[in-house]
Design a protein around this motif. Structure first.
Motif, PDB file in Angstrom:
ATOM      1  N   VAL A 133     -36.070 113.153  48.759  1.00 19.35           N
ATOM      2  CA  VAL A 133     -34.876 113.731  48.125  1.00 19.35           C
ATOM      3  C   VAL A 133     -34.861 115.238  48.392  1.00 19.35           C
ATOM      4  O   VAL A 133     -35.782 115.957  47.985  1.00 19.35           O
ATOM      5  N   LYS A 134     -33.815 115.707  49.067  1.00 16.93           N
ATOM      6  CA  LYS A 134     -33.782 117.112  49.506  1.00 16.93           C
ATOM      7  C   LYS A 134     -33.876 118.072  48.316  1.00 16.93           C
ATOM      8  O   LYS A 134     -34.504 119.118  48.378  1.00 16.93           O
ATOM      9  N   ARG A 135     -33.230 117.681  47.230  1.00  9.90           N
ATOM     10  CA  ARG A 135     -33.204 118.541  46.037  1.00  9.90           C
ATOM     11  C   ARG A 135     -34.609 118.845  45.503  1.00  9.90           C
ATOM     12  O   ARG A 135     -34.829 119.846  44.834  1.00  9.90           O
ATOM     13  N   PHE A 136     -35.559 117.964  45.781  1.00 10.03           N
ATOM     14  CA  PHE A 136     -36.922 118.177  45.261  1.00 10.03           C
ATOM     15  C   PHE A 136     -37.793 118.990  46.216  1.00 10.03           C
ATOM     16  O   PHE A 136     -38.993 119.162  45.971  1.00 10.03           O
ATOM     17  N   SER A 137     -37.205 119.447  47.317  1.00 14.85           N
ATOM     18  CA  SER A 137     -38.006 120.248  48.255  1.00 14.85           C
ATOM     19  C   SER A 137     -37.478 121.677  48.296  1.00 14.85           C
ATOM     20  O   SER A 137     -36.414 121.983  47.770  1.00 14.85           O
ATOM     21  N   GLY A 138     -38.239 122.543  48.941  1.00 11.94           N
ATOM     22  CA  GLY A 138     -37.876 123.962  49.019  1.00 11.94           C
ATOM     23  C   GLY A 138     -39.141 124.790  48.991  1.00 11.94           C
ATOM     24  O   GLY A 138     -40.198 124.289  48.579  1.00 11.94           O
ATOM     25  N   VAL A 139     -39.036 126.061  49.414  1.00  7.79           N
ATOM     26  CA  VAL A 139     -40.258 126.881  49.483  1.00  7.79           C
ATOM     27  C   VAL A 139     -40.932 127.024  48.127  1.00  7.79           C
ATOM     28  O   VAL A 139     -42.158 127.149  48.030  1.00  7.79           O
ATOM     29  N   GLU A 140     -40.097 127.008  47.063  1.00  7.95           N
ATOM     30  CA  GLU A 140     -40.661 127.203  45.718  1.00  7.95           C
ATOM     31  C   GLU A 140     -41.339 125.943  45.185  1.00  7.95           C
ATOM     32  O   GLU A 140     -42.085 126.003  44.223  1.00  7.95           O
ATOM     33  N   MET A 141     -41.060 124.786  45.820  1.00 12.15           N
ATOM     34  CA  MET A 141     -41.622 123.532  45.319  1.00 12.15           C
ATOM     35  C   MET A 141     -42.972 123.277  45.981  1.00 12.15           C
ATOM     36  O   MET A 141     -43.084 122.546  46.971  1.00 12.15           O
ATOM     37  N   THR A 312     -26.197 127.483  53.585  1.00 14.51           N
ATOM     38  CA  THR A 312     -25.946 128.028  54.919  1.00 14.51           C
ATOM     39  C   THR A 312     -27.205 128.672  55.523  1.00 14.51           C
ATOM     40  O   THR A 312     -27.116 129.482  56.435  1.00 14.51           O
ATOM     41  N   GLY A 313     -28.365 128.325  54.971  1.00 14.73           N
ATOM     42  CA  GLY A 313     -29.623 128.720  55.610  1.00 14.73           C
ATOM     43  C   GLY A 313     -30.194 130.062  55.205  1.00 14.73           C
ATOM     44  O   GLY A 313     -31.177 130.528  55.793  1.00 14.73           O
ATOM     45  N   LYS A 314     -29.612 130.698  54.178  1.00 13.58           N
ATOM     46  CA  LYS A 314     -30.184 131.978  53.716  1.00 13.58           C
ATOM     47  C   LYS A 314     -31.444 131.693  52.886  1.00 13.58           C
ATOM     48  O   LYS A 314     -31.674 130.581  52.444  1.00 13.58           O
ATOM     49  N   LEU A 315     -32.220 132.748  52.673  1.00 16.96           N
ATOM     50  CA  LEU A 315     -33.478 132.574  51.934  1.00 16.96           C
ATOM     51  C   LEU A 315     -33.257 132.274  50.447  1.00 16.96           C
ATOM     52  O   LEU A 315     -34.114 131.694  49.795  1.00 16.96           O
ATOM     53  N   LEU A 316     -32.119 132.685  49.916  1.00 20.37           N
ATOM     54  CA  LEU A 316     -31.897 132.604  48.470  1.00 20.37           C
ATOM     55  C   LEU A 316     -31.932 131.167  47.945  1.00 20.37           C
ATOM     56  O   LEU A 316     -31.315 130.269  48.509  1.00 20.37           O
ATOM     57  N   SER A 317     -32.696 130.981  46.858  1.00 17.24           N
ATOM     58  CA  SER A 317     -32.670 129.723  46.112  1.00 17.24           C
ATOM     59  C   SER A 317     -32.672 130.104  44.637  1.00 17.24           C
ATOM     60  O   SER A 317     -33.658 130.651  44.138  1.00 17.24           O
ATOM     61  N   PRO A 318     -31.579 129.840  43.912  1.00 16.19           N
ATOM     62  CA  PRO A 318     -31.537 130.240  42.500  1.00 16.19           C
ATOM     63  C   PRO A 318     -32.666 129.616  41.677  1.00 16.19           C
ATOM     64  O   PRO A 318     -33.172 130.239  40.734  1.00 16.19           O
ATOM     65  N   ARG A 319     -33.076 128.392  42.016  1.00 20.15           N
ATOM     66  CA  ARG A 319     -34.212 127.782  41.300  1.00 20.15           C
ATOM     67  C   ARG A 319     -35.465 128.632  41.494  1.00 20.15           C
ATOM     68  O   ARG A 319     -36.209 128.880  40.544  1.00 20.15           O
ATOM     69  N   LYS A 320     -35.671 129.108  42.723  1.00 20.82           N
ATOM     70  CA  LYS A 320     -36.859 129.918  42.998  1.00 20.82           C
ATOM     71  C   LYS A 320     -36.839 131.202  42.165  1.00 20.82           C
ATOM     72  O   LYS A 320     -37.880 131.629  41.645  1.00 20.82           O
ATOM     73  N   VAL A 321     -35.660 131.806  42.022  1.00 27.07           N
ATOM     74  CA  VAL A 321     -35.570 133.055  41.257  1.00 27.07           C
ATOM     75  C   VAL A 321     -36.056 132.816  39.821  1.00 27.07           C
ATOM     76  O   VAL A 321     -36.830 133.603  39.261  1.00 27.07           O
ATOM     77  N   MET A 322     -35.610 131.692  39.230  1.00 25.87           N
ATOM     78  CA  MET A 322     -36.038 131.384  37.852  1.00 25.87           C
ATOM     79  C   MET A 322     -37.530 131.084  37.790  1.00 25.87           C
ATOM     80  O   MET A 322     -38.246 131.551  36.898  1.00 25.87           O
ATOM     81  N   MET A 323     -38.009 130.305  38.760  1.00 26.08           N
ATOM     82  CA  MET A 323     -39.441 129.968  38.763  1.00 26.08           C
ATOM     83  C   MET A 323     -40.287 131.217  39.004  1.00 26.08           C
ATOM     84  O   MET A 323     -41.380 131.367  38.444  1.00 26.08           O
ATOM     85  N   ASN A 324     -39.771 132.147  39.812  1.00 25.22           N
ATOM     86  CA  ASN A 324     -40.494 133.388  40.087  1.00 25.22           C
ATOM     87  C   ASN A 324     -40.616 134.246  38.827  1.00 25.22           C
ATOM     88  O   ASN A 324     -41.669 134.834  38.570  1.00 25.22           O
ATOM     89  N   LEU A 325     -39.530 134.297  38.052  1.00 21.14           N
ATOM     90  CA  LEU A 325     -39.595 135.093  36.813  1.00 21.14           C
ATOM     91  C   LEU A 325     -40.666 134.522  35.883  1.00 21.14           C
ATOM     92  O   LEU A 325     -41.483 135.254  35.308  1.00 21.14           O
ATOM     93  N   ARG A 326     -40.663 133.204  35.750  1.00 20.41           N
ATOM     94  CA  ARG A 326     -41.660 132.542  34.885  1.00 20.41           C
ATOM     95  C   ARG A 326     -43.080 132.828  35.385  1.00 20.41           C
ATOM     96  O   ARG A 326     -43.972 133.167  34.601  1.00 20.41           O
ATOM     97  N   ALA A 327     -43.274 132.734  36.700  1.00 22.34           N
ATOM     98  CA  ALA A 327     -44.612 132.948  37.267  1.00 22.34           C
ATOM     99  C   ALA A 327     -45.050 134.405  37.112  1.00 22.34           C
ATOM    100  O   ALA A 327     -46.214 134.690  36.803  1.00 22.34           O
ATOM    101  N   ARG A 328     -44.099 135.326  37.304  1.00 27.92           N
ATOM    102  CA  ARG A 328     -44.455 136.745  37.194  1.00 27.92           C
ATOM    103  C   ARG A 328     -44.827 137.106  35.750  1.00 27.92           C
ATOM    104  O   ARG A 328     -45.790 137.836  35.526  1.00 27.92           O
ATOM    105  N   MET A 329     -44.064 136.554  34.801  1.00 23.95           N
ATOM    106  CA  MET A 329     -44.392 136.833  33.399  1.00 23.95           C
ATOM    107  C   MET A 329     -45.759 136.255  33.052  1.00 23.95           C
ATOM    108  O   MET A 329     -46.547 136.868  32.331  1.00 23.95           O
ATOM    109  N   LYS A 330     -46.048 135.093  33.596  1.00 25.21           N
ATOM    110  CA  LYS A 330     -47.352 134.460  33.343  1.00 25.21           C
ATOM    111  C   LYS A 330     -48.476 135.315  33.938  1.00 25.21           C
ATOM    112  O   LYS A 330     -49.564 135.420  33.370  1.00 25.21           O
TER     113      LYS A 330
END
Ligand code: SF4
Ligand code: SF4
Length: 436
Positions: A133-141, A312-330
């Motif tokens: 399932v494509k939705r479950f993949s990505g650099v942040e996953m 369209t192939g840009k680096l941005l992933s809104p899920r990653k932004v949220m996961m990054n905030l959580r990881a940085r705070m941790k």
């Protein structure tokens, strides 16, 4: 009596560990900025619609409905767990049965939902393990994200199996209670040749309640923390239209005065103190609501799947932004709690979210529209951009030119305001009166 003592100790231990985990997480909220909460009535309505009725999840009808079944099932089964805890401490059997027909209905619904949740979770696990399932993949996953999801789903599956076996074994001990567990009674018939009904019932009872204790203590360290966080997060949804980007009052005032100096007298500054920070550089610069967003994120990927930049192939992933905030705070939060001046020379911007990701956002709000728990990604992205522009002056060169033009010419173009009508200089405009 021994059972009561052992159970009470286990329950106190489980809730004690849970309280400790929550205290660690809530200490991090103290590091964040304020977020005013108004319009409680409107918020309750949104919570009922989006969180309880699960309205946004139905955009994908089949899987959405299955997810909604799991949520509703949890709500009903929670009452059964409460009943078990009262039984465990008091030594009674079915303590809440004094509620009569209401209790019978709750138990019957709990039994039906246990089966529905079991089937839904098996489908979810199958999709995660066997389908691409494509939705479950990505650099942040990362690998851990998948393991985390699979462990939580497996635990839910075991919870439902133990609950169904407990119901079935209860019927073997109390044959007259058939009406209370309308589906599990068929399992009871299947396992009825087995003897030792009391042992099987006690075993499934303990298995289920101990799994409840384990599951609730894993949640704060899992993506399934949204089980606790999604309802409050929806209650705290942003009420402004999504397209309305929040401005900083001080900056808005300065811009207005630049346009019309007379406004300096008409609009006094809310505060003489300069802002501590323009925008967001690191985790502690966000509001507590944005941090709550990051904790509530289920990592479902619906936001990223609808993001035009990502598609369209840009680096941005809104899920990653949220996961990054959580990881940085941790990463930074615990040290910051101990020492307010702690600095590890890292930051949310660049060490977690690159400027390329940030400038890829079109602010279309597709992510916030799709998110089933009303997380608002563009606000965080815009705040990080605000930091880059206002504190580092490091906007992309094309934007810097526009900023300079606005400052000098009052417009994004590089022409003087006096020349604004030059284009019309040699035009002859015919006056038309009454059709002549
Ligand atoms: S607002 Fe930005 S992050 Fe969200 S979907 Fe649009 S481009 Fe993607
Ligand atoms: S931000 Fe919302 S849509 Fe995106 S992954 Fe998290 S819960 Fe899903």
């Amino acid at each position: 009596m021994v059972k009561q003592i052992v159970f009470t100790l286990a329950m106190v231990l489980a809730f004690g560990i849970l309280a400790w985990s929550f205290s660690k997480i809530f200490a991090l909220f103290k590091l964040t900025k304020s977020f005013p909460v108004k319009d409680i009535g409107k918020r309750i309505w949104i919570m009922l619609k989006v969180a309880i009725w699960q309205s946004k999840i139905f955009r994908r009808p089949v899987l959405g409905f299955m997810h909604a079944l799991v949520f509703w099932g949890f709500c009903v089964i929670l009452i059964g767990s409460l009943d078990m805890m009262i039984d465990g401490v008091s030594g009674l059997d079915k303590s809440l049965s004094f509620l009569g027909i209401v209790y019978t209905c709750i138990m019957a619904f709990g039994d039906v939902f246990a089966w529905l949740v079991l089937i839904s979770v098996m489908v979810f696990l199958f999709r995660r393990v066997f389908l691409d399932v494509k939705r479950f993949s990505g650099v942040e996953m990362k690998h851990n994200s998948h393991i985390d999801a699979n462990i939580a789903l497996t635990l839910i599956l075991l919870l439902m199996v133990s609950l169904i076996l407990m119901n079935a074994n209860y019927l073997n001990l109390n044959p007259n209670a058939n009406a209370v567990y309308p589906i599990s009674r068929y399992i009871a018939d299947l396992i009825s040749p087995l003897s030792y009904h009391r042992f099987y019932y006690e075993f499934s009872w303990w298995s289920h309640i101990l799994l409840v204790f384990v599951f609730m203590n894993i949640l704060p360290y899992s993506k399934h923390f949204h089980v606790f966080m999604s309802v409050p997060n929806v209650f705290l949804s942003r009420l402004d239209p999504l397209g309305k980007l929040p401005n900083m009052d001080n900056v808005t005032r300065e811009v207005k005065i630049m346009m019309d100096p007379n406004l300096a007298y008409a609009t006094p500054a809310a505060s003489d103190a300069p802002p501590e920070r323009f925008g967001v550089k690191d985790a502690e610069d966000v509001t507590w609501k944005t941090y709550l967003d990051s904790l509530a994120c289920t990592e479902c990927g619906r936001c990223t799947a609808s993001c035009p930049a990502n598609i369209t192939g840009k680096l941005l992933s809104p899920r990653k932004v949220m996961m990054n905030l959580r990881a940085r705070m941790k990463e930074k939060g615990p040290s910051l709690v101990k020492d307010k001046s702690f600095n590890d020379n890292r930051s949310l911007i660049r060490d977690y979210v690159s400027t390329e990701e940030l400038w890829a956002c079109t602010t279309c709000n597709a992510c916030a529209t799709e998110c089933p728990i009303n997380i608002n990604h563009p606000i965080l992205i815009m705040d990080m951009r605000r930091y880059l522009v206002m504190e580092e002056s490091s906007a992309p060169s094309g934007l810097n030119m526009i900023f300079t033009n606005i400052q000098n010419n009052g417009a994004p173009w590089q022409f003087s305001p006096e020349d604004r009508m030059v284009w019309a200089k040699n035009l002859t405009i015919k006056k038309v009166i009454d059709g002549h």
